[in-house]
Design a protein around this motif. Sequence first.
Motif, PDB file in Angstrom:
ATOM      1  N   GLU A  96      -1.890   2.567   1.690  1.00 28.36           N
ATOM      2  CA  GLU A  96      -0.907   3.458   1.056  1.00 28.36           C
ATOM      3  C   GLU A  96      -1.637   4.559   0.300  1.00 28.36           C
ATOM      4  O   GLU A  96      -2.640   4.312  -0.371  1.00 28.36           O
ATOM      5  N   LEU A  97      -1.135   5.775   0.424  1.00 24.77           N
ATOM      6  CA  LEU A  97      -1.668   6.913  -0.302  1.00 24.77           C
ATOM      7  C   LEU A  97      -0.554   7.532  -1.131  1.00 24.77           C
ATOM      8  O   LEU A  97       0.503   7.892  -0.598  1.00 24.77           O
ATOM      9  N   ASN A  98      -0.772   7.644  -2.441  1.00 29.96           N
ATOM     10  CA  ASN A  98       0.159   8.316  -3.343  1.00 29.96           C
ATOM     11  C   ASN A  98      -0.522   9.556  -3.921  1.00 29.96           C
ATOM     12  O   ASN A  98      -1.674   9.483  -4.363  1.00 29.96           O
ATOM     13  N   VAL A  99       0.184  10.672  -3.921  1.00 31.24           N
ATOM     14  CA  VAL A  99      -0.338  11.924  -4.460  1.00 31.24           C
ATOM     15  C   VAL A  99       0.588  12.396  -5.576  1.00 31.24           C
ATOM     16  O   VAL A  99       1.821  12.336  -5.451  1.00 31.24           O
ATOM     17  N   LEU A 108      -5.121   5.491  -3.794  1.00 31.28           N
ATOM     18  CA  LEU A 108      -5.320   4.949  -2.450  1.00 31.28           C
ATOM     19  C   LEU A 108      -5.374   3.439  -2.530  1.00 31.28           C
ATOM     20  O   LEU A 108      -6.131   2.875  -3.333  1.00 31.28           O
ATOM     21  N   ARG A 109      -4.582   2.761  -1.688  1.00 32.44           N
ATOM     22  CA  ARG A 109      -4.512   1.297  -1.718  1.00 32.44           C
ATOM     23  C   ARG A 109      -4.768   0.713  -0.333  1.00 32.44           C
ATOM     24  O   ARG A 109      -4.420   1.312   0.678  1.00 32.44           O
ATOM     25  N   VAL A 110      -5.343  -0.458  -0.328  1.00 29.69           N
ATOM     26  CA  VAL A 110      -5.394  -1.303   0.868  1.00 29.69           C
ATOM     27  C   VAL A 110      -4.870  -2.665   0.456  1.00 29.69           C
ATOM     28  O   VAL A 110      -5.133  -3.130  -0.665  1.00 29.69           O
ATOM     29  N   PHE A 111      -4.144  -3.342   1.353  1.00 27.97           N
ATOM     30  CA  PHE A 111      -3.473  -4.562   0.910  1.00 27.97           C
ATOM     31  C   PHE A 111      -3.141  -5.482   2.082  1.00 27.97           C
ATOM     32  O   PHE A 111      -3.090  -5.069   3.241  1.00 27.97           O
ATOM     33  N   LEU A 112      -2.889  -6.736   1.734  1.00 30.44           N
ATOM     34  CA  LEU A 112      -2.265  -7.715   2.611  1.00 30.44           C
ATOM     35  C   LEU A 112      -0.805  -7.845   2.179  1.00 30.44           C
ATOM     36  O   LEU A 112      -0.508  -7.815   0.986  1.00 30.44           O
ATOM     37  N   SER A 113       0.088  -7.990   3.132  1.00 30.03           N
ATOM     38  CA  SER A 113       1.512  -8.141   2.804  1.00 30.03           C
ATOM     39  C   SER A 113       2.043  -9.448   3.376  1.00 30.03           C
ATOM     40  O   SER A 113       1.587  -9.911   4.426  1.00 30.03           O
ATOM     41  N   ILE A 114       2.996 -10.029   2.660  1.00 27.40           N
ATOM     42  CA  ILE A 114       3.659 -11.256   3.091  1.00 27.40           C
ATOM     43  C   ILE A 114       5.161 -10.988   3.083  1.00 27.40           C
ATOM     44  O   ILE A 114       5.723 -10.631   2.033  1.00 27.40           O
ATOM     45  N   HIS A 115       5.820 -11.147   4.228  1.00 29.59           N
ATOM     46  CA  HIS A 115       7.240 -10.812   4.360  1.00 29.59           C
ATOM     47  C   HIS A 115       8.065 -12.083   4.591  1.00 29.59           C
ATOM     48  O   HIS A 115       7.569 -13.090   5.056  1.00 29.59           O
TER      49      HIS A 115
END
Length: 439
Positions: A409-412, A432-439
């Motif tokens: 994810e990129l936030n500006v 700037l983010r990198v992540f694991l997601s659990i749905h």
Amino acid sequence: MEEEPPHPEDAPTVESAREEPPEAHPWLALGEVTAINLAVWLYDRTIGQKEWSRVTVDSWARNLRTGFVWDADDFSANQFAHPYHGGLYYTAARDNGLPFVACLPFTLLGSAQWELFAETEPPSTNDLINTSIGGMAMGEVLYRLSSMVLDTEATGSERFARELLGAALSPVRGFNRLVRGDSFRQEPRPADWTPREFAGWGTLGYLNLGNGNLLREPKNQFFAQLSLRYGNAFTGDLRHPFDAFEGHVQFTTRENSLISHARLSGVLVAQSLRRSDTDSLRLGLFQQLSYVDTLAYEVGGQSLAAVLMQQHQLSRHTLLKSSLGLEGHILMGISSEHSGSEGRNYDYGPGVGLEARLIYGRESWDIITLELGVARVVILDGSGGTHQVHTGRLLMDFPVVDRLGLGTELNVFQRFSRFDHFPDVKKETYELRVFLSIH
């Protein structure tokens, strides 16, 4: 895609499946609002030993003479803690049979009671707005989530666990259920305690904040975020405020600030403009609460937004959602170099804005999200002038296996500030983010 409802001849109608509206008890709600303030004040006065809680008749008279002013409390207290406190007032009215709009006077009254009579400091204009309006959004969301947890047909340890979790989500409701005996009574569970559609997911990862001119060097943190979608704002059956809402809250490893991002956005009323097997076009009025508190900047407040929403079914399992919203910011707090208030590093003011969103998803999983926003805030309390804010967000969350995803994810963020008595300021940063997601 939303499932088709059963044929009327084969199933009970929507109305008969819903919880019967409880009898309204406005005087009991008023008593509970006052009791909440007394309980919190007693804690601050005795256990907390807060100097500002040493109120007297003279301090009451002084506050009434002074009237409402703008305070200099920190951002998290004003923009997050006060809406939560207002949610307690809201729940006192909501759980005593008052409908959504009728709860507003009780949140206003509870906030005014506290500001005028529970503190020696002058009553605060921003607290009154954030507590009452933000409290309605936060209170209704937590009330509905507690309904999802509760099960009036359960018994034993399961019943105890559900009642405990429900009370943790909505404390005033939990207290009332205990006093009324609802916590132990077995009866049919109201069907509308569970929405027809619900999705919840969590992300865990690492973020890099900065390198723009808001920070001298990048700041690295770990984060965890919880997100949810209740109901369906695009195609769902919306009969009451907040029959559909979205929200998230993010926690980081930053010192002295546990919550860095939070947002609630709920539909107050909606009108369908077009509907077919593959397309839906709808106009909705939303209530929004936003909160961003990072090392680089702070921004957030209470808003209303008129949003045009379209959903297009690409295939049986994939869809494209888009929306364009015109926002009216009732009161926004925003970082400033010249706030005009000692101890406060942000300005207050109303504003207007636009937000566009495009989402490609597979069923309830948002795989690619693009958001663009612009807002202009007029400074009411601060050094005078205006702030113009540009925001952008690109999120990619790709399914990997089963319910596990991997994403970035990129936030500006950009701020252009024109002050009445100081030089113009331009600030920008990214996250700037990198992540694991659990749905």
